[in-house]
Design an enzyme around this catalytic site. Structure first.
Site, PDB file in Angstrom:
ATOM      1  N   ASP A  79       0.838  -1.167  -0.158  1.00  0.00           N
ATOM      2  CA  ASP A  79      -0.088  -0.013   0.006  1.00  0.00           C
ATOM      3  C   ASP A  79       0.922   1.228   0.027  1.00  0.00           C
ATOM      4  O   ASP A  79       2.159   1.147   0.139  1.00  0.00           O
ATOM      5  CB  ASP A  79      -0.978   0.071   1.182  1.00  0.00           C
ATOM      6  CG  ASP A  79      -2.338   0.579   0.773  1.00  0.00           C
ATOM      7  OD1 ASP A  79      -2.211   1.770   0.563  1.00  0.00           O
ATOM      8  OD2 ASP A  79      -3.162  -0.076   0.987  1.00  0.00           O
ATOM      9  N   HIS A 138      -2.701   3.112  -4.611  1.00  0.00           N
ATOM     10  CA  HIS A 138      -2.053   2.995  -3.223  1.00  0.00           C
ATOM     11  C   HIS A 138      -0.521   2.421  -3.571  1.00  0.00           C
ATOM     12  O   HIS A 138       0.039   1.168  -3.105  1.00  0.00           O
ATOM     13  CB  HIS A 138      -2.718   1.688  -3.048  1.00  0.00           C
ATOM     14  CG  HIS A 138      -4.217   2.026  -2.324  1.00  0.00           C
ATOM     15  ND1 HIS A 138      -4.229   2.506  -0.973  1.00  0.00           N
ATOM     16  CD2 HIS A 138      -5.425   1.935  -2.963  1.00  0.00           C
ATOM     17  CE1 HIS A 138      -5.787   2.687  -0.832  1.00  0.00           C
ATOM     18  NE2 HIS A 138      -6.190   2.406  -1.891  1.00  0.00           N
ATOM     19  N   GLU A 197      -9.712   2.492  -5.057  1.00  0.00           N
ATOM     20  CA  GLU A 197      -9.669   3.778  -4.715  1.00  0.00           C
ATOM     21  C   GLU A 197      -8.289   4.194  -5.608  1.00  0.00           C
ATOM     22  O   GLU A 197      -7.243   4.808  -5.169  1.00  0.00           O
ATOM     23  CB  GLU A 197      -9.250   3.809  -3.280  1.00  0.00           C
ATOM     24  CG  GLU A 197     -10.124   3.731  -2.329  1.00  0.00           C
ATOM     25  CD  GLU A 197      -9.901   3.602  -0.639  1.00  0.00           C
ATOM     26  OE1 GLU A 197     -10.859   3.817   0.020  1.00  0.00           O
ATOM     27  OE2 GLU A 197      -8.679   3.253  -0.434  1.00  0.00           O
ATOM     28  N   TRP A 242     -16.821  -4.025  -1.755  1.00  0.00           N
ATOM     29  CA  TRP A 242     -16.668  -3.642  -0.443  1.00  0.00           C
ATOM     30  C   TRP A 242     -17.196  -2.468  -0.422  1.00  0.00           C
ATOM     31  O   TRP A 242     -17.590  -2.102   0.840  1.00  0.00           O
ATOM     32  CB  TRP A 242     -15.004  -3.394  -0.189  1.00  0.00           C
ATOM     33  CG  TRP A 242     -14.561  -2.127  -1.088  1.00  0.00           C
ATOM     34  CD1 TRP A 242     -14.086  -2.349  -2.224  1.00  0.00           C
ATOM     35  CD2 TRP A 242     -14.108  -0.908  -0.568  1.00  0.00           C
ATOM     36  NE1 TRP A 242     -13.616  -1.037  -2.676  1.00  0.00           N
ATOM     37  CE2 TRP A 242     -13.700  -0.214  -1.460  1.00  0.00           C
ATOM     38  CE3 TRP A 242     -14.446  -0.395   0.624  1.00  0.00           C
ATOM     39  CZ2 TRP A 242     -13.236   1.144  -1.290  1.00  0.00           C
ATOM     40  CZ3 TRP A 242     -14.015   1.163   0.980  1.00  0.00           C
ATOM     41  CH2 TRP A 242     -13.575   1.772  -0.271  1.00  0.00           C
ATOM     42  N   TRP A 302      -8.308  -4.207   8.347  1.00  0.00           N
ATOM     43  CA  TRP A 302      -7.249  -2.956   8.081  1.00  0.00           C
ATOM     44  C   TRP A 302      -6.823  -2.542   9.564  1.00  0.00           C
ATOM     45  O   TRP A 302      -7.491  -2.214  10.230  1.00  0.00           O
ATOM     46  CB  TRP A 302      -8.166  -1.986   7.296  1.00  0.00           C
ATOM     47  CG  TRP A 302      -8.991  -2.229   6.013  1.00  0.00           C
ATOM     48  CD1 TRP A 302     -10.240  -2.667   5.758  1.00  0.00           C
ATOM     49  CD2 TRP A 302      -8.121  -2.392   4.719  1.00  0.00           C
ATOM     50  NE1 TRP A 302     -10.333  -2.997   4.545  1.00  0.00           N
ATOM     51  CE2 TRP A 302      -9.246  -2.765   4.056  1.00  0.00           C
ATOM     52  CE3 TRP A 302      -6.826  -2.258   4.391  1.00  0.00           C
ATOM     53  CZ2 TRP A 302      -8.892  -3.104   2.466  1.00  0.00           C
ATOM     54  CZ3 TRP A 302      -6.480  -2.681   3.097  1.00  0.00           C
ATOM     55  CH2 TRP A 302      -7.635  -2.849   2.161  1.00  0.00           C
ATOM     56  N   GLU A 333      -4.770   0.255  10.071  1.00  0.00           N
ATOM     57  CA  GLU A 333      -4.140   1.657  10.314  1.00  0.00           C
ATOM     58  C   GLU A 333      -4.332   1.948  11.899  1.00  0.00           C
ATOM     59  O   GLU A 333      -3.250   2.462  12.669  1.00  0.00           O
ATOM     60  CB  GLU A 333      -5.119   2.668   9.813  1.00  0.00           C
ATOM     61  CG  GLU A 333      -4.837   3.020   8.252  1.00  0.00           C
ATOM     62  CD  GLU A 333      -5.991   1.982   7.299  1.00  0.00           C
ATOM     63  OE1 GLU A 333      -6.233   1.016   7.883  1.00  0.00           O
ATOM     64  OE2 GLU A 333      -6.167   2.325   6.234  1.00  0.00           O
TER      65      GLU A 333
HETATM   66  C1  ACM Z   1     -10.957  -0.618   0.351  1.00  0.00           C
HETATM   67  O1  ACM Z   1     -11.192  -0.610   1.555  1.00  0.00           O
HETATM   68  N1  ACM Z   1     -10.116   0.479  -0.031  1.00  0.00           N
HETATM   69  C2  ACM Z   1     -10.907  -1.713  -0.320  1.00  0.00           C
END
Ligand code: ACM
Length: 499
Positions: free
Chosen positions: A162, A233, A296, A362, A440, A442
């Site tokens: 990413d 990303h 994204e 998603w 995720w 973060e």
């Molecule tokens: C994502 O949450 N950008 C796949």
């Protein structure tokens, strides 16, 4: 499930007969028995009075099994996975000590007599782990695999690159890890607070590390699915190889969360890089589906790039967004040639998508319907239900999470999730492969916090994905018992009713 009169008593050593090809799952079960209660398992011939007889029966659907306790206890299945789920079910039906991560004492195991016919409704029952925003070492990934397998989930999707890091060594592109695997700083508190911790964070997996993970997963019948997320990303890639980007000034591995505007350029070298990198990583996962990301993708840089404008003209594109399709088709074709199934996030639907690409929906469940309508299979991963980086509740004392109130995903909400998107036409349902929960990271930096975000939501998810969910009130009763198993495993789950 049907109860039968009587019971069964086992003592160590437990004697198991099994087909040679399925020994791996018995070895995993034996290791679990040894680690939890110090018992031995002996593999014996079918006619040598085994305690458990594992029988191969072609008539079962893949992953289905029948388990009948008795003398002997019999397991019938057509796949190692089915046999593995039956063994997990035996642990579940036995005393909680069988889940202990610290050695417990147990002289005998008493089980009731019963017969269970079981099998999953959905064949994709996945968990995703972001190893970029925070890097997770091999043992933590293997521990998550154990937890996944305990819940009869069968895929681990590793998000390997990413903006904030590149996490897998690629011999032909050494700077990806030399430069791209480490960032100078990360946000402190919430990204929106704009504070930096100024602490270097990094890490990456070697091919050997990934082999260790893959082999650990294989003995638990979990398939590891790698993701190389391009063309966006990509800021860590561009920190390492700036020439693959659109701007002349150097960029660093990103130190903020969010979506970077820096994306790969659309020239031949960048397209070749994407193909080479994803094919190399895929080669470390023979037979696995491979995820090519595609989410994204800001088009700002392409809109300002003479090269991108020229490529658009060459292809007759009217919108910069269509350029993303060049990466999707290039990466997908190369992977399909190597025999890998291709998965991508739902944004790829906005440009050309090759036949056979599986869409990971998603942004919302309707993306699953959109994929199915276009004849593509879908894996349901809608953020509103299955992003476990969202807070567990609206309580003000939940730890900092990616989204603020009023967004929260309680385990009860997960339990109410419908894998089939609401409103999908019955004749399109066969396109829905199953579902996946996302971790995720973060805002998740420690094992304990990973546990807290994953559990008990993953318990709720496992019943939804297996297709056996009932009323929340019934599930809650089962869950209270199951949490004792998680405690025994050393899982730092979120309490159901925190003080
Ligand atoms: C994502 O949450 N950008 C796949």
């Amino acid at each position: 499930m049907a109860a039968r009169p009587g019971g069964v008593v086992w003592k160590s050593p437990l004697r198991i007969s099994v087909d040679d090809e399925w020994r791996l799952v018995v070895k995993a079960f034996a290791a679990d028995l040894y680690d939890s209660i110090g018992w031995q398992v002996e593999i014996v011939a079918e006619d040598d009075t085994p305690d458990i007889q594992i029988l191969r029966r072609a008539e079962y659907r893949d992953e289905d099994y029948e388990l009948q306790t008795g003398e002997p206890t019999t397991i019938e299945a057509s796949s190692a996975a089915g046999a593995s789920y039956a063994l997990t079910m035996l642990r579940q039906m036995g005393p909680v000590e069988l889940w202990s991560s610290a050695r417990a004492e147990l002289e005998k195991i008493e089980l009731p007599r019963f017969v269970i016919n079981d099998g999953p409704k959905f064949r994709w029952r996945g968990v995703h782990l972001d190893v970029v925003r925070h890097f997770w070492d091999v043992s933590t990934v293997c521990r998550l695999i154990d937890q996944i397998a305990a819940h009869r989930l069968n895929k681990l999707h590793l998000h390997l690159n990413d903006d904030q890091g590149w996490r897998v060594e690629v011999p032909a592109w050494p700077r990806l890890t030399e430069v791209g695997s480490r960032r100078r700083s990360s946000p402190l508190g919430h990204e929106d607070d704009g504070v930096d911790d100024n602490i270097s964070h990094g890490g990456f997996y070697s091919a050997d590390d990934l082999l260790t993970i893959r082999e650990h997963a294989a003995k638990r019948c979990v398939q590891v699915v790698p993701e190389i997320d391009l063309p966006a990303h990509a800021q860590a890639v561009l920190a390492a190889y700036g020439e693959l980007g659109n701007v002349s000034e150097p960029v660093e591995v990103w130190t903020r969360w969010g979506i970077s505007d820096h994306v790969l350029n659309v020239g031949p070298e960048a397209l070749a890089f994407a193909e080479e990198a994803v094919c190399y990583v895929a080669s470390l996962f023979p037979g696995s589906p491979v995820h090519i990301g595609g989410d994204e993708c800001p088009t700002t840089e392409w809109e300002n790039s003479p090269l991108a404008q020229a490529v658009m003209a060459e292809h007759g594109f009217t919108e910069a967004r269509q350029l993303q399709g060049l990466f999707t088709t290039r990466m997908a074709a190369a992977l399909q040639r190597e025999g890998h199934e291709v998965i991508a996030w739902d944004e790829v639907l906005d440009a050309e998508v090759p036949d056979g690409t599986v869409i990971m929906a998603w942004r919302s469940s309707t993306k699953g319907i959109e994929a199915a309508t276009r004849g593509l299979d879908a894996i349901m991963a809608p953020m509103q239900f299955l992003y476990f980086d969202w807070p567990n509740s609206l309580n003000a004392n939940e730890p900092v999470a990616v989204v603020p109130a009023p967004y929260a995903t309680t385990w009860e909400k997960v339990y109410g999730f419908s894998v089939y998107p609401l409103g999908i036409e019955p004749e399109l349902r066969h396109h829905i492969r199953g579902a996946q929960a996302q971790l995720w990271t973060e805002y998740i930096a420690t094992r304990a916090h990973l546990d807290y975000m994953a559990f008990p939501r993953l318990c709720a998810f496992s019943e939804v994905a297996w297709g056996t969910s009932t009323m929340v009130s019934d599930f809650r009763k089962r869950l209270v018992i199951h949490l004792e198993r998680l405690s025994a495993m050393g899982v730092a789950y979120r309490p159901l009713d925190p003080a």
